[in-house]
Design a protein around this motif. Structure first.
Motif, PDB file in Angstrom:
ATOM      1  N   LYS A   1       0.829  -1.201   0.000  1.00  0.00           N
ATOM      2  CA  LYS A   1       0.000   0.000   0.000  1.00  0.00           C
ATOM      3  C   LYS A   1       0.858   1.243   0.000  1.00  0.00           C
TER       4      LYS A   1
ATOM      5  N   ALA B   1       0.712   5.707   0.515  1.00  0.00           N
ATOM      6  CA  ALA B   1      -0.032   6.847   1.062  1.00  0.00           C
ATOM      7  C   ALA B   1      -0.610   7.717  -0.040  1.00  0.00           C
ATOM      8  N   SER B   2       0.080   7.775  -1.181  1.00  0.00           N
ATOM      9  CA  SER B   2      -0.363   8.617  -2.290  1.00  0.00           C
ATOM     10  C   SER B   2      -0.327   7.805  -3.580  1.00  0.00           C
TER      11      SER B   2
ATOM     12  N   GLU C   1      -8.727   2.255  -2.873  1.00  0.00           N
ATOM     13  CA  GLU C   1      -8.447   3.163  -1.772  1.00  0.00           C
ATOM     14  C   GLU C   1      -9.124   2.608  -0.525  1.00  0.00           C
TER      15      GLU C   1
ATOM     16  N   ASP D   1      -8.972   2.957   3.730  1.00  0.00           N
ATOM     17  CA  ASP D   1      -8.478   3.687   4.900  1.00  0.00           C
ATOM     18  C   ASP D   1      -7.436   4.747   4.530  1.00  0.00           C
ATOM     19  N   GLY D   2      -7.685   5.444   3.433  1.00  0.00           N
ATOM     20  CA  GLY D   2      -6.795   6.525   3.022  1.00  0.00           C
ATOM     21  C   GLY D   2      -5.511   6.059   2.352  1.00  0.00           C
ATOM     22  N   GLN D   3      -5.362   4.757   2.134  1.00  0.00           N
ATOM     23  CA  GLN D   3      -4.180   4.199   1.482  1.00  0.00           C
ATOM     24  C   GLN D   3      -4.570   3.670   0.101  1.00  0.00           C
ATOM     25  N   HIS D   4      -3.617   3.629  -0.798  1.00  0.00           N
ATOM     26  CA  HIS D   4      -3.826   3.060  -2.135  1.00  0.00           C
ATOM     27  C   HIS D   4      -3.217   1.660  -2.114  1.00  0.00           C
TER      28      HIS D   4
END
Length: 107
Positions: free
Chosen positions: A27, A29-30, A58, A60-63
């Motif tokens: 995973k 973050a961006s 996406e 929990d805010g992760q890719h």
């Protein structure tokens, strides 16, 4: 899994379709941090798959790289269900193992 890790598989109903989703531990973050070579490799694998496909979800805010499969509920019997589940968790486990081995070689 044979690797010693645990794989989680989600099954989500969308009307008459079941979505099977097995998110990997890979995973970012961006979305800008996702390595293009990794995405390209997984897209090439998709072309040979009859069950499942790689994607970026996406969560929990992760890719997150995930392997998914969508199927109409009326087409699913116990054998098909088992094949999909085993295929997705095994592919995800293999992918995570490949990434772990590659990272270990860098250190």
């Amino acid at each position: 899994m044979h690797s010693g890790t645990t794989q989680t598989l989600f099954i989500i109903r969308h009307n008459t379709t079941l979505e099977f989703s097995c998110p990997s531990g890979v995973k970012f973050a961006s979305i800008d941090n996702v390595p293009g070579w990794m995405s390209t490799s997984l897209l090439k694998q998709n072309a040979g798959f009859k069950l499942g496909f790689w994607c970026i979800e996406e969560l929990d805010g992760q890719h997150v790289f995930s392997i998914m499969h969508n199927a109409e509920m009326n087409l699913i019997d116990i054998d098909y269900f088992a094949r999909v589940v085993m295929r997705l968790v095994n592919e995800c486990d293999n992918f995570e193992g490949s990434v772990s081995r590659a990272l270990a070689q860098l250190h």
